[in-house]
Design a protein around this motif. Sequence first.
Motif, short mmCIF file in Angstrom:
data_model
loop_
_atom_site.label_atom_id
_atom_site.label_comp_id
_atom_site.label_asym_id
_atom_site.label_seq_id
_atom_site.Cartn_x
_atom_site.Cartn_y
_atom_site.Cartn_z
N GLN C 153 0.85 -1.05 -0.12
CA GLN C 153 0.13 0.11 0.12
C GLN C 153 1.08 1.22 -0.02
O GLN C 153 2.00 1.33 0.52
N PRO C 155 1.26 5.29 0.96
CA PRO C 155 0.61 6.08 1.59
C PRO C 155 0.14 7.32 0.99
O PRO C 155 0.45 7.61 -0.18
N PRO C 156 -0.91 7.95 1.61
CA PRO C 156 -1.61 9.25 0.73
C PRO C 156 -0.44 10.12 0.22
O PRO C 156 -0.80 10.86 -0.59
N THR C 157 0.63 10.31 0.91
CA THR C 157 1.52 11.59 0.41
C THR C 157 2.39 10.94 -0.87
O THR C 157 3.04 11.78 -1.56
N TRP C 160 2.79 9.49 -7.95
CA TRP C 160 2.79 8.32 -9.12
C TRP C 160 3.76 8.76 -10.02
O TRP C 160 3.41 9.88 -10.76
N ASN C 197 6.86 11.11 0.52
CA ASN C 197 6.45 12.46 0.88
C ASN C 197 7.35 13.29 -0.17
O ASN C 197 8.09 14.33 0.45
N GLY C 199 6.83 15.52 -2.18
CA GLY C 199 6.17 17.01 -2.48
C GLY C 199 6.86 17.82 -1.27
O GLY C 199 7.46 19.01 -1.36
N GLU C 235 0.71 17.67 -1.51
CA GLU C 235 1.50 17.88 -0.30
C GLU C 235 2.43 19.03 -0.50
O GLU C 235 2.45 20.22 0.23
N ASP C 269 -6.49 7.34 -8.47
CA ASP C 269 -5.85 6.64 -7.37
C ASP C 269 -4.27 7.06 -7.52
O ASP C 269 -3.65 6.08 -7.58
#
Lengths: 122, 148, 340
Positions: C153, C155-157, C160, C197, C199, C235, C269
């Motif tokens: 999985q 993470p949301p941060t 792609w 992360n 960003g 982010e 996604d």
Amino acid sequence: MDKVMEYIWAFAVGGALCVIAQILIDKTKLTPARILVLYVVAGVALTGVGLYGKLVDFAGAGATVPLTGFGYSLANGVKKAIGERGLIGALTGGLTATSAGIAAAICFGWLVAVCFKGKPKG
Amino acid sequence: MEMDDKTYKKYAEKRAKKSNLAADCAKAFFVGGLICCIGQAAGDIYKALGIGEENVKALIPVTLVFIAALLTGLNVFDNIAKFAGAGTLVPITGFANAVVSPALDTKAEGFILGVGAKIFTIAGPVILYGTLASVIYGVVYYIAGRIF
Amino acid sequence: MQKGIIRLNNPPSIAATGNIVGKKEHEGPLGKYFDGFDETDTFGMPTWEQSESEMQRLALNRALDSGGYKIHDIDAIFAGDLINQCTSSGYGLANFDAPFFGLYGACSTIAEGLMLASMTVSSGLLNRAAAVTSSHNCSAERQFRYPLEYGGQRPPTAQWTATGSAAFIIEGHNKPPYISEVLPGRVTDKGINDANNMGAAMAPAAVDTLKRYFDESGKSPDEFSAIFTGDLGWEGSGILVDFLRAEGIDIARVHRDCGLLLYDRIGQDVHAGGSGCGCSATVLSAYIMKKLADLELTDILFVATGALMSPASLQQGLTIPGVAHLVRITMSGSTEAKNG
């Protein structure tokens, strides 16, 4: 024990072990590989102190299928081999007891590599 | 930017979008529990077929490893895992995927230096530290048995 | 520092461009703008690394064709990508008979290439130069993250890596759009070591570059029709806008991020948005160039950001340095930029 209850406990215990790992994934920076290592070592340790065997008696595949169960098999194998062969069993027991799973992963892994091709992620 | 590194790191972590823990845990619980039940059912089927207990114990992980390997080859496992998270990672299916996926991925580099050398890049640590822990446990167990 | 903004004499023209993307990018909100795509993401090649090289070849060919050029019209190619030793560029451009400069600027590479191409052309050292870059989700996943079929999985941060390649042909002042100013970024490291992360790792570099630009030029963000950052994602974009606002520079109204434009972030996604050399490059080549041609945009800042880590530096837990290169692209041929 009632058959239905066996499955309910396998589901609940197996699911709970996954939830603990999910919390570690979401709440810490631990990578999946580190979590798996943690689980195997924890399985060995909990078997050593006699706790994990009780969980296996109670939850069956719910305790043996998660990777802590891999640690349980390693530790149990070592214990059994030491009983049969003495100290050398510490080296032979673990991998002997887990050989089916490891050999299966290697063989199926190789076969999949031969037969299939990776695709882009969705 | 008038902010020291530590403060910035904390700030970035604080504002970072978080995973939905409750939903992730529910999915992990459901899929993980289901995989364990498949293992339980496989065991019951093998027992009903008259297979001895020791062999059933070995056949349960082999069965799950086979299913996970096949789903990995069919490009399905990663999609299930994206949904299930720890639900597919923690059961032996996660170990199988960790062996099979690098094997499949490194085919381009050949069967010796690719598949052969890289098959344990992810699962290797599990085997190393699992074996190491079990050997240490064995030595302690042996010594304890001598003393007491 | 002696030099900040480099103002280009006789601002060179972006004479032609070409691009090609993968399936996911084609299905995204900018899908209709791209020159071409491949349903399988393989571009007919047996390995993902070769697929990426093939994209560079296709993109440069498209750029040459669209401008009516032959390869011997090009005096030099500035190209780079994410893959070890820039092999996507080396192999992809091997059959082009032109001098080759290999660049590494991670996701900022296209701005670095445009900057070098426009400076050499503007100074008269070269008549015509190309800037090319690419990234491929599959080759990047393999190199920086996990095998493609590994079940994990994100993470949301996480961002792609885009599958895509774009090429630009830069020549002397002749027709719009022009590259009037460039501002090379400084390597900026604010201590982020989380590759999920990027960003946040790259935003400080963008803050640094944009603050230097506005401080030195005396301009305000609203004088531009848009400020495009490359691949800060959800982010990093938030951090950039907040930090610049704290410095008294409000870009919120004109700011757009290529990583957020390329995909439908939720529907496709892609978590925090797109990244990779091919992300800002294809958005510039397909979408921004079209909007400039239609005069919907007339004067923009294109700020591509790169995270300068390697798989080894990540495993060693080192922090991720970022860099942000700024390129100003205008439609007006006035010398306003020169006098600036």
